[in-house]
Design an enzyme around this catalytic site. Structure first.
Site, PDB file in Angstrom:
ATOM      1  N   ARG A 104       0.851  -1.202   0.000  1.00 20.43           N
ATOM      2  CA  ARG A 104       0.000   0.000   0.000  1.00 20.43           C
ATOM      3  C   ARG A 104       0.884   1.249   0.000  1.00 20.43           C
ATOM      4  NH1 ARG A 104      -1.679   1.313   4.734  1.00 20.43           N
ATOM      5  NH2 ARG A 104      -2.510  -0.725   5.279  1.00 20.43           N
ATOM      6  N   LYS A 111      -8.716   7.179 -19.231  1.00 20.43           N
ATOM      7  CA  LYS A 111      -9.051   7.727 -20.546  1.00 20.43           C
ATOM      8  C   LYS A 111      -7.842   7.646 -21.494  1.00 20.43           C
ATOM      9  CE  LYS A 111     -12.736   8.404 -18.147  1.00 20.43           C
ATOM     10  NZ  LYS A 111     -13.100   9.655 -17.519  1.00 20.43           N
TER      11      LYS A 111
HETATM   12  C1  LIG Z   1     -13.539  10.154 -16.223  1.00 17.10           C
HETATM   13  C2  LIG Z   1     -13.139  11.467 -15.716  1.00 17.10           C
HETATM   14  C3  LIG Z   1     -12.873  11.653 -14.355  1.00 17.10           C
HETATM   15  C4  LIG Z   1     -13.049  10.541 -13.339  1.00 17.10           C
HETATM   16  O1  LIG Z   1     -12.161   9.494 -13.548  1.00 17.10           O
HETATM   17  P1  LIG Z   1     -12.447   7.949 -13.180  1.00 17.10           P
HETATM   18  O2  LIG Z   1     -11.209   7.259 -13.608  1.00 17.10           O
HETATM   19  O3  LIG Z   1     -13.670   7.533 -13.941  1.00 17.10           O
HETATM   20  O4  LIG Z   1     -12.687   7.901 -11.713  1.00 17.10           O
HETATM   21  C5  LIG Z   1     -12.439  12.912 -13.950  1.00 17.10           C
HETATM   22  N1  LIG Z   1     -12.309  13.924 -14.819  1.00 17.10           N
HETATM   23  C6  LIG Z   1     -12.577  13.778 -16.136  1.00 17.10           C
HETATM   24  C7  LIG Z   1     -12.411  14.933 -17.050  1.00 17.10           C
HETATM   25  C8  LIG Z   1     -13.001  12.555 -16.622  1.00 17.10           C
HETATM   26  O5  LIG Z   1     -13.273  12.410 -17.920  1.00 17.10           O
END
Ligand SMILES: *Cc1c(COP(=O)(O)O)cnc(C)c1O
Length: 384
Positions: free
Chosen positions: A51, A200
């Site tokens: 962790r 993303k």
């Molecule tokens: C998806 C997203 C998040 C959150 O991220 P997760 O990995 O889904 O928790 C935050 N900011 C933006 C701009 C996003 O597209």
């Protein structure tokens, strides 16, 4: 030649990704271990418990810090966990100024979780730096922005807002998820910290969640390392490895995302059934000049107005190459309906206030052959 900083793609492939010292393995190994043997009491090789630290994670953190031009990075189990980690450094009575057009999960975290602990939030239209300046108070600890925003693709001027933050002695945090460090470098423009959902573009293959905070000061990085250890929402070694693998192709993927994005945006802008297109690469975008200044390309996130919920529904039912799904930034084209999907939690009133209508459709243009994406949208738009 000697002191020249390597180019982006070289950093992406090599920073933190040096061959393994023990075996020469070209690829960073996954260390799926929960604990590390100690030589004697008080003596170890820098690792005690997973962790707290893990070698695969350390390598990813080095890589992402280098890509954003920060001094250190800390990775977490998701983008939301990364954003939450920053906020756990605050206490009751602290104040945050943030954009009013953010990823839907962020105001949900701020209003429904952190507000219960006494952290105060003020939402302003950050497309004008003056609104940020007016909202900052003595107890403001952070200004939090996303640029471009999700889903309306409005831009905030990072350099101007960072100047305001410096004058007012508060910190600027920029969510750079939509552009990736390949197209936008907030730290070079004055940001104090950068956040990503690595889920993303950074990972890029829609196969793992993750989040990162890139820091500019040792104090931030130390505090966030403490949050990793104390709160535990760390990224697993396997997920770290997926992101290390993903970033190696970030530069080529982003080039193709941008090429496809421009062509799809131009197609939509010409189409009679499309009422409006939100894409910073179009000259009619109100902040096209800022987009040219602040980003090196326009990316592949496009939002467009179909006119009504029923039109949006018809279109989304007909698409075949584009997949109806939340998320973005993967190699496959994903299409979604902000009002009922990513921004449902805002409520109808909240959405109306910032202009998210029921007819809006958001598309994350992938890297398929662009003719196939355009043909697919064309046949789906015919259903409206
Ligand atoms: C998806 C997203 C998040 C959150 O991220 P997760 O990995 O889904 O928790 C935050 N900011 C933006 C701009 C996003 O597209």
């Amino acid at each position: 030649m000697k002191n020249k900083r390597p180019g982006f793609a070289t950093i992406a492939i090599h920073a933190g990704q040096e061959p393994d010292a023990e075996t020469g393995a070209v690829v960073v190994p996954i260390y799926p271990t929960s604990t590390y043997v100690q030589q004697e009491l008080g003596k170890n090789k820098g690792y005690e418990y997973a962790r707290v630290s893990n070698p695969t994670r350390t390598r990813l953190e080095e890589n992402l810090a280098a890509l954003e031009g920060g001094s250190a990075a800390r990775v977490f189990a998701s983008g939301m966990a990364a954003i939450n980690a920053i906020c756990t450094m605050y206490k009751s009575g602290d104040h945050v100024v943030c954009g009013n057009d953010l990823y839907g999960g962020v105001p949900r975290l701020f209003n429904q979780v952190l507000a219960n602990f006494g952290v105060q939030f003020t939402y302003v239209d950050t497309t004008d730096a003056k609104n940020v300046e007016r909202a900052i108070r003595k107890n403001t600890r952070m200004v939090y922005i996303e640029t471009p925003t999700n889903p309306l693709m409005s831009l905030s001027d990072i350099a101007a807002i960072s100047q305001v933050c410096r004058d007012k002695k508060t910190e600027l945090v920029v969510d750079n998820t939509f552009m990736s460090p390949y197209f936008q470098q907030p730290i070079a423009l004055g940001a104090d910290m950068v956040v990503h959902s690595t889920t993303k573009f950074l990972n890029g293959h829609s196969d793992g969640l993750g989040g990162v905070v890139v820091c500019t000061k040792k104090e931030q990085a130390d505090k966030l390392a403490f949050v990793q250890k104390a709160a535990g929402a760390i990224l697993s070694p396997f997920e770290c490895w997926l992101v290390l693998r993903g970033v190696k192709t970030l530069a080529v993927r982003m080039e193709q995302h941008d090429r496809n994005g421009r062509l799809v945006a131009e197609f939509l802008a010409r189409h009679k059934k499309v009422k409006k297109v939100f894409y910073p690469g179009l000259e009619e975008h109100p902040q096209h000049d800022l987009a040219r200044r602040q980003m090196t390309a326009f990316g592949s996130m496009i939002t467009f107005e179909t006119g009504s919920l029923s039109n949006a529904k018809k279109l989304l039912k007909k698409v075949r190459v584009c997949s109806l799904a939340e998320s973005l930034g993967g190699v496959e084209t994903l299409i979604s309906h902000p009002a009922t999907m990513t921004h449902a939690a805002l409520g109808e009133k909240g959405r109306r206030e910032i202009g998210i209508t029921d007819g809006l459709v958001r598309i994350s243009v992938g890297i398929e052959n662009v003719e196939d994406i355009v043909d697919d949208l064309d046949q789906a738009l015919a259903a409206i």
